[in-house]
Design an enzyme around this catalytic site. Structure first.
Site: not given
Length: 727
Positions: A52, A121, A182, A375
């Site tokens: 896309e 789209k 999509c 740490s």
């Protein structure tokens, strides 16, 4: 008019791509598009689709609104039209298009230096990480097209003045192709349903779909379902060839698009690409027989629905045959990787997704490597292990001859002038670009210091160790000099305010030292440039607000900021074996502690005690709050059912109320998005941060409900006692 087709059909080779596009990188994006077209041509493909908005890349955000973006997109399209490799192939590319002063997210279908169709789209993604309605408008004219007037630069190449724009399909002499973009796949009435009933045989889906833990199977199942109608009968098949293309890589933000280009035939995956890869271009092809589709569409009920289907799609003609019927071409179906789709375990997704994201971020930032304050706890351990995973992926790609990875690795490692350097040893490469530091105080233990040192040695990181008590003491002295008051820790009789302030001093000083070392360590080692500082606060701590603002969790980016403690532990357990790092077992067995308070014989600071809730509980709160969209009262009702067998209603009410009083979500480091309940407040989770933390109305409702509910936990305890007595 329907396509004229041979009754037996023919063989057709199709190609779908994953491309690592980058927002507004028009040169790079064009190069990758042209490379994918060339590879598809070499494999004999007659149809090629890409991800896309591949010309601009998907993540341009408000740059989509700029006229420059639209102008440069058309300029790139000219280069694609002129490409010799694209000439004898139907090529589908994506870009933004303005039509009648409205901006659309479009696919441009090309053939023989002509534009066949501009397909906008219709349904836009506008939830979670997606804001498509901010930039684009949906095409609202169902099964309708209009004339689109082409810019002069396109007219000069194609000779066309106008082309159709809208909801149509492309018809060749032997088949019919329809576009599904999509989000359209995820809608209840997905376009492929009507297209299939109208005779469309090949479906394309160009996506910008991001990686999220455990998400891939949902995406694959939806696409398989597109050509395999729901049902258990083997005859309940709608049939079709479905091509899925996806963006890959970090597009300039918190998301990682995970590729996974693949092809399904009649509901079965027949070709697939990789999910996590450092390749900028990946092309997946398959050669199939059109008759395989047609034979699956002989189901009587489907034929009756198709015969009665009204409102045919407009067909844009392409005067060509995409399939071959020559006898010598009638070979067995060819695919790249046939078989059921291969899924990574969540532990592997944690290992590879953030690692690929870190590599893209590092190579595109122009920086010389990463810095992590180690740490000795599991969070910074996970961050460091993900960096090592990145180094492993780089070494693997380099060993396979990936020139792009080798070139980037040479530049990042300061070896750009050395054409012989190839980073094939992950530990050696890690030592060049990854820097760690243990920043201890009098509150730190030998155990955490040794774990940090052992991990750095195991992965090959350049490690430093310091004691910052002098820095902390200087701040204490300054405060006492100005105010005449000396704050004390809680274990020494100090108040909660004093105790918290003294902890925060240490945490914030670590951030200052981290950036100092990140800027100067390359100089110390005789190199140029600087390092990016990585954060290591997990999603549960971010949700609870269990961190000091602007402490060592404040960094440039954070690869684990959207990953739960539970998943991080699973990842570390997996990586210990997969990466041959036995040192990781020591981190799994350690009690999570910030080590910001003095250790006494009666007291050792514990994260979960400080938070007032466990990490497992935090994950549950986060999913109910974000994914299930529950406020305090709704969450209490849900947990009263799920936890009622072990906790009283008032205990559950107290836990829920405490969470809502304490959670905060500001000053978060930009983090890799991996979990659907992330509280990342810049884009994904939009809620105010200034709350009335009394939640008076909501909490009264909870209390009223809790007092009226039976206490099932006592019943459970009584039954447990009966069982013990009986035993």
């Amino acid at each position: 008019m329907a396509a004229s087709v041979h009754p037996a059909g023919g063989l057709i080779t199709v190609a779908t791509c994953s491309l690592n596009q980058h927002a507004l990188d028009f040169d790079g994006n064009l190069e990758r598009i042209l490379r994918s077209i060339k590879i598809a041509k070499e494999k004999g493909a007659k149809l090629r689709i890409g991800p896309e908005l591949e010309i601009t890349a998907y993540g341009c955000q408000d740059h989509f609104l700029e006229g420059d973006t639209q102008l440069h997109s058309w300029q790139v399209l000219v280069k694609i039209l002129e490409c010799e490799d694209a000439y004898d192939m139907v090529v589908d590319v994506g870009m933004p298009v303005v039509h009648k002063n409205v901006l659309y997210n479009c696919r441009i279908i090309l053939y023989q230096r002509k534009i066949l169709l501009i397909r906008p789209k219709m349904w836009l993604a506008n939830d979670g990480n997606y804001r498509e309605l901010r930039w684009f408008s949906p095409w609202m004219k169902h099964k309708q097209t209009e004339d689109f007037h082409l810019p002069k630069m396109i007219v000069d190449v194609t000779g066309q003045q106008t082309v159709p724009i809208g909801h149509a399909v492309v018809s060749t002499q032997d088949t019919c192709i329809g576009v599904e973009l999509c989000e359209e796949l995820f809608t209840p009435a997905a376009p492929h349903i009507e297209m299939a009933l109208d005779g469309v045989e090949i479906f394309t889906n160009s996506s910008g779909s991001h990686h999220e833990l455990r998400k891939l199977r949902t995406r694959i199942d939806l696409i398989k379902e597109a050509t395999l109608k729901a049902g258990t009968l083997p005859t309940s098949l709608s049939g079709g060839l479905y091509l899925y293309a996806n963006q890959q890589g970090c597009d300039g933000d918190r998301l990682y698009y995970d590729g996974c280009a693949f092809i399904t035939l009649n509901g079965r995956v027949i070709a697939q690409g990789s999910q996590f890869s450092l390749n900028d271009v990946e092309v997946v092809t398959a050669t199939v027989h059109l008759q395989d589709i047609r034979s699956h569409r002989t189901w009587s009920s489907r034929s009756m629905q198709a015969a009665g289907h009204e409102g045919a799609f407009q067909r844009v003609r392409a005067e060509t045959r995409l399939s071959s019927e020559d006898a010598e071409d009638l070979i067995e179906t060819q695919v790249d990787h046939e078989g059921e789709f291969e899924y990574n375990m969540p532990e592997e997704e944690v290992a590879y997704g953030p690692a690929c994201w870190l590599w893209d971020y590092l190579r595109r930032s122009g920086m010389g490597g990463y810095f992590v304050p180690l740490s000795g706890g599991i969070d910074s351990c996970a961050t460091a292990t993900i960096v090592y995973s990145m180094c492993r992926l780089v070494a693997k790609a380099a060993a396979e001859g990936n020139e792009s990875v080798i070139k980037d690795a040479r530049r990042i490692a300061g070896e750009a002038a050395d054409s012989s350097y190839v980073p094939i040893d992950p530990r050696e490469f890690c030592g060049r670009i990854f820097h760690t530091c243990y920043m201890g105080t009098s509150n730190s233990s030998d155990e955490t210091r040794n774990r940090a040192k052992g991990l750095a040695e195991a992965i090959g990181a350049y490690h430093t160790d310091l004691n910052m008590d002098a820095c902390v003491a200087a701040i204490h002295t300054l405060f006492a000099f100005v105010t005449g008051k000396k704050p004390e820790y809680k274990v020494h009789g100090g108040s909660n305010a004093e105790n918290l302030a003294l902890q925060n001093i240490q945490a914030r000083l670590r951030m200052l030292l981290a950036y100092l070392f990140a800027q100067l360590l390359p100089w110390v080692r005789g190199k140029t440039g600087a390092l990016l500082v990585l954060g290591s606060a997990n999603v549960d701590e971010a949700l609870r607000g269990y961190y000091t603002k602007y402490d060592c969790s404040a960094a440039d980016i954070n690869p684990i900021g959207s990953i739960s403690k539970v998943d991080l532990k699973r990842f570390i357990a997996w990586a210990g074996k997969a990466f041959e790092l036995p040192i990781l077992d020591d981190f799994l067995n350690a009690t999570p502690t910030a080590e910001l308070e003095p250790i006494t014989k009666d007291y050792v600071q514990s994260d979960e005690i400080d938070m007032g809730m466990t990490y497992e509980e935090l994950s549950i709160y986060g999913r109910l709050r974000k994914q299930s969209k529950m406020g305090p009262y709704g969450m209490f009702n849900k947990l009263a059912i799920e936890w009622g067998h072990r906790l009283s209603p008032t205990d559950i009410a107290d836990k829920v109320k405490y969470f809502f009083r304490m959670h905060k979500m500001t000053t978060l480091t930009p983090s890799y998005h991996a979990e659907a309940y992330s509280p990342e407040d810049q884009r994904f989770d939009h809620r105010p941060f200034l709350y009335n933390t009394r939640w008076a109305w909501q909490f009264r409702a909870i209390d009223a409900k809790a007092s009226a509910m039976p206490d099932r936990s006592k019943k459970g305890e009584a039954n447990k006692g009966d069982n013990v007595q009986a035993a």
